[in-house]
Design an enzyme around this catalytic site. Structure first.
Site, PDB file in Angstrom:
ATOM      1  N   THR A 460       0.940  -1.239   0.189  1.00 45.45           N
ATOM      2  CA  THR A 460       0.075   0.086  -0.129  1.00 45.45           C
ATOM      3  C   THR A 460       0.897   1.487   0.025  1.00 45.45           C
ATOM      4  OG1 THR A 460       0.110  -0.148   2.335  1.00 45.45           O
ATOM      5  CG2 THR A 460      -1.920  -1.003   1.466  1.00 45.45           C
ATOM      6  N   ARG A 613      -6.622  14.963   2.204  1.00 42.47           N
ATOM      7  CA  ARG A 613      -5.138  15.239   1.783  1.00 42.47           C
ATOM      8  C   ARG A 613      -4.599  13.762   0.977  1.00 42.47           C
ATOM      9  NH1 ARG A 613      -0.176  16.704   5.712  1.00 42.47           N
ATOM     10  NH2 ARG A 613       1.146  16.517   4.059  1.00 42.47           N
ATOM     11  N   ILE A 614      -3.889  13.961   0.025  1.00 43.53           N
ATOM     12  CA  ILE A 614      -3.150  13.072  -0.450  1.00 43.53           C
ATOM     13  C   ILE A 614      -1.346  13.168  -0.021  1.00 43.53           C
ATOM     14  CG2 ILE A 614      -2.248  12.009  -2.884  1.00 43.53           C
ATOM     15  CD1 ILE A 614      -5.235  11.824  -2.012  1.00 43.53           C
ATOM     16  N   ASN A 616       1.099  11.067  -0.455  1.00 45.14           N
ATOM     17  CA  ASN A 616       2.030  10.712  -1.605  1.00 45.14           C
ATOM     18  C   ASN A 616       1.336  10.594  -3.012  1.00 45.14           C
ATOM     19  OD1 ASN A 616       4.294   9.820  -3.019  1.00 45.14           O
ATOM     20  ND2 ASN A 616       4.603   8.206  -1.656  1.00 45.14           N
ATOM     21  N   GLY A 686      -8.894   7.419   3.952  1.00 48.97           N
ATOM     22  CA  GLY A 686      -8.406   6.045   3.248  1.00 48.97           C
ATOM     23  C   GLY A 686      -8.588   6.232   1.906  1.00 48.97           C
ATOM     24  N   GLU A 689      -8.905   1.082  -0.609  1.00 51.15           N
ATOM     25  CA  GLU A 689     -10.015   0.204  -1.288  1.00 51.15           C
ATOM     26  C   GLU A 689     -10.881   0.659  -2.218  1.00 51.15           C
ATOM     27  OE1 GLU A 689     -11.050  -2.976   2.132  1.00 51.15           O
ATOM     28  OE2 GLU A 689     -10.035  -1.130   2.939  1.00 51.15           O
TER      29      GLU A 689
HETATM   30 MO1  MOS Z   1      -8.716  -4.881   3.742  1.00 56.36          MO
HETATM   31  S1  MOS Z   1     -10.204  -5.925   3.008  1.00 56.36           S
HETATM   32  O1  MOS Z   1      -9.560  -4.332   5.163  1.00 56.36           O
HETATM   33  O2  MOS Z   1      -7.471  -5.896   4.452  1.00 56.36           O
END
Ligand code: MOS
Length: 724
Positions: A460, A613-614, A616, A686, A689
């Protein structure tokens, strides 16, 4: 924009994953899987296996490794193998062979003879719908069925009946496997009473606690190490079977033990995303205003009922403003491998259904799909008082429509030679959360700093985020900050999951940094120190006072302290009582469907996102791009196939299809950047996802625009698109 710090190690093969660890005297384990979907193991003949070359031990329900199922507050109970003789699915771990080499263990495993008393197995979601049960409460505690009705409205049926335009349809999504590049594996080593497990996980401290509990050892005597994780996507949230088996066998045999699942075993011996069926009814005024949303969901569930895909809770409850809402979530217990969280659990399959239905409503109303969505934009989740902290979904659609050339779309698509070309769009949402995380910051006398937390970077970019936010919080260059992750001996970072890690760990850094700076200033002005008695302040990595300045390293050196450390913790808190929090996005996609072969090609993709805010830009873009590709994959490629006897028919990467480069065009990712400091001081929400949310619907909606054929299940197959 910072390239990820672990990139060079990964692409040159120098990153050490769990199974890359080797120790003198190490033995190798191979997992034995069941070959029926339901029943009882009557006997296991292990005579031939035990006398095969190199074999050290054969464990089975008749001679098990001692394990107990650990429980965590976040993920519930985790099943461990061989503690009874029940078989609940095809491919269930039922034995473990340990030998001097991997090949010897694998060969001996093939010699294990199992006799079963087979029972009837239920393996098809469609067959199981009739015996569905209410799901347990969602993770936020809300009950499986909820309804919010306007004053004077008796039922959702009445609200629908009173709506001038109603769209009703049932959608289905296939089960999926995380298909991470790194198969689940572990190396376990006992040394002086301490067990170290090297195993890819989304939370080293959680894995250490699970293993300690499973083995009935003291938490302090288990050490979990995972500096690199070769993909997780939710599939390495729970501690995996190889980790428990390697740890227990290493203790029983007093030798280091390595075990890795084969790719085929990963499909059943870990856990998958369940298949879903979802019925949606939308009732609207002629101008498009939603009057009623009904969303009933059924999720396949393993027989132990341990995980339900929360499609209804994830989508309809939050997405659109409506006076009347009813959702229900049911589970369908089946003899299938375990199910678990997979990238955007709930929202990914839920958004396929809801955002397809919204597109169907737009067609029924003869309204532009973006216009319809904007007319129903929610200021707060229906039935809740808490307004969104910061929502710029309209801007995402506006910017996206202009960038994508949406105004050229016609309701009938267009043709280009033998290709039918269509455009589709969908909303993306994913709740913004934080989990508890603790981070330690150490200042060294060589003017470098360390930021350490036990959490994981499963691809990530969290490792890089630690150095960026650490550098910013300490007012020094990020290159001076060494980030450390993936070791249970570091301050407890919890789970890298739920798109929370940047907000969680980043907020904790912003707590720890002022503390370590305060400690530094106290030290600098203490008796005998360079700034004794002076008014001191800190900027740019330096202590300032009395007209002089020194770097923090010089101060530490002067007082004879090689380093100082402070920790900071952060958890979701009071903010949750004041606002609702979510990231938002607008997905766009162009598909080309061949007039004669009916193959679908995605030719253009754009996602515009509002994630606060981003931190990176480069890693953020990569995360979102990967998620959008996941959405295409869900729409056109991926789907677990189960044979009637419960065997997974396509449990390998040759027949479980995922897209390759030739399937994916350039992916355009854009952010509208509005820092959300109501969510956390960092202002970041976040974005791990949300990239996958909505994209499968955007593809299906584009397919409809191109062909006029509405496919209500994914993956979409060529045979779904045959002309009438
Ligand atoms: Mo993610 S599906 O919360 O690891």
């Amino acid at each position: 924009m910072t390239s990820r710090l672990d990139g060079p190690l990964k692409v040159t093969g120098r990153a050490t994953y769990g199974a890359d660890n080797n120790f003198p005297g190490m033995a190798h384990g191979y997992v034995v899987l069941s070959t029926i979907a339901h029943g009882e193991i009557e006997a296991m003949d292990v005579t031939a296996a035990k006398s095969a070359p190199g074999v050290l031990a054969v464990y089975s329900p008749f001679d098990p490794l001692a394990l107990r199922a650990p429980t965590s507050s976040l993920l519930g109970e985790t099943w461990v193998p061989m503690q009874d003789r029940n078989v609940a699915y095809y491919g269930q771990p039922i034995g473990f062979v340990v030998a001097e080499t991997y090949e010897q263990a694998r060969d001996a495993a093939m010699l294990v003879e199992v006799s079963y008393r087979a029972l009837p197995a239920l393996t098809s979601l469609r067959d199981g719908l009739a015996t569905a049960e209410d799901a347990p409460p969602a993770m936020d505690g809300s009950p499986p069925s909820l309804s919010v009705l306007a004053d004077g409205v008796e039922s959702i049926e009445d609200a629908l009946a009173a709506s001038p335009v109603v769209v009703e349809a049932t959608y289905a999504t296939a089960g999926q496997n995380h298909a991470a590049m790194e198969p689940h594996s572990a190396v376990a080593v006992w040394d002086s009473g301490v067990l170290t497990v090297y195993s890819g996980t989304q939370g080293a401290d959680l894995q250490a606690a699970d293993v300690a509990s499973a083995l009935r050892e003291e938490p302090a005597s288990v050490h979990s190490v995972n500096p690199f994780v070769g993909g997780a996507f939710g599939g390495k949230g729970k501690t995996s079977i190889p980790t428990f088996l390697a740890a227990a066998a290493a203790r029983a045999l007093d030798r280091p033990v390595k075990t890795a699942l084969s790719r085929e075993q990963v499909f059943t011996a870990t856990a998958n995303r369940p298949a879903t069926v979802q019925a949606i009814s939308l009732g609207a005024e002629r101008n498009g205003t939603l009057n009623a949303i009904r969303h009933d969901s059924w999720s396949a569930t393993p027989m132990d009922r341990s995980f339900v895909e929360p499609t209804s809770h994830g989508t309809s409850r939050e997405w659109y403003s409506t006076r009347n809402l009813a959702i229900s979530q049911k589970m369908v217990p089946l003899n299938i491998p375990p199910t678990t969280f997979m990238r955007a659990p709930g929202e990914a399959p839920g958004s396929f259904a809801l955002e397809s239905a919204i597109d169907e409503l737009a067609v029924a109303l003869d309204l532009d799909p973006i216009e319809l969505r904007q007319r129903n934009n929610s200021a707060a989740p229906p039935g809740r008082d808490l307004q969104w902290s910061s929502k710029h979904l309209d801007e995402c659609f506006r910017v996206g429509a202009a960038r994508f050339g949406w105004s050229e779309r016609t309701p009938q698509g267009r043709t280009d030679g033998d290709w039918l070309v269509g455009l589709g769009t969908a909303t993306a949402m994913f709740p913004a959360m934080r989990f508890p995380a603790t981070v330690g910051i150490t200042l060294h006398d060589d003017d470098t700093a360390e930021v350490a937390t036990s959490g994981a970077d499963p691809g990530t970019g969290l490792l890089t985020v630690l150095s960026l936010v650490g550098g910013e919080s300490l007012d020094i260059a990020p290159e001076k900050v060494t980030p450390r992750l993936g070791d249970s001996s570091f301050p407890a970072g919890g789970m890298s999951g739920g798109s929370t890690a940047t907000a969680s760990a980043g907020s904790a850094i912003m707590v720890a940094a002022p503390r370590v700076i305060d400690d530094l200033l106290a030290l600098a002005s203490s008796p005998g120190a360079p700034f004794e008695g002076a008014e001191v302040s800190y900027a740019d990595g330096r202590v300032l006072g009395g007209g002089a300045s020194m770097t923090f390293g010089e101060v530490l050196h002067a007082v004879g302290r090689p380093s100082i450390t402070a920790t900071g913790s952060s958890a979701a808190g009071e903010e949750m009582t004041k606002h609702s929090f979510s990231s938002f996005g607008a997905q766009f996609c162009e598909v080309r469907v061949h007039r004669w072969t009916r193959e679908v090609r995605v030719s253009r993709m754009l996602g515009v996102f509002d994630a606060g805010r981003i931190i990176n830009a480069q890693a953020a873009r990569s995360q979102i791009m990967g998620g959008m590709i996941w959405g295409v994959s869900a729409a056109l490629h991926e789907g677990l196939e189960t044979e009637a006897n419960g065997r997974t028919a396509n449990g390998d990467l040759a027949s479980y299809l995922v897209p390759v480069n030739a399937d994916i065009p350039d992916v355009d990712v854009h952010f509208v950047e509005h820092p959300d400091t109501l969510h956390n001081d960092l202002g970041a929400r976040g974005l791990g996802e949300i990239g996958t949310v909505g994209m499968a619907a955007a593809v299906a909606n584009a397919v409809h625009n191109a062909t006029g054929i509405r496919v209500r299940h994914i993956p979409i197959m060529i045979e779904d698109l045959l002309p009438e």
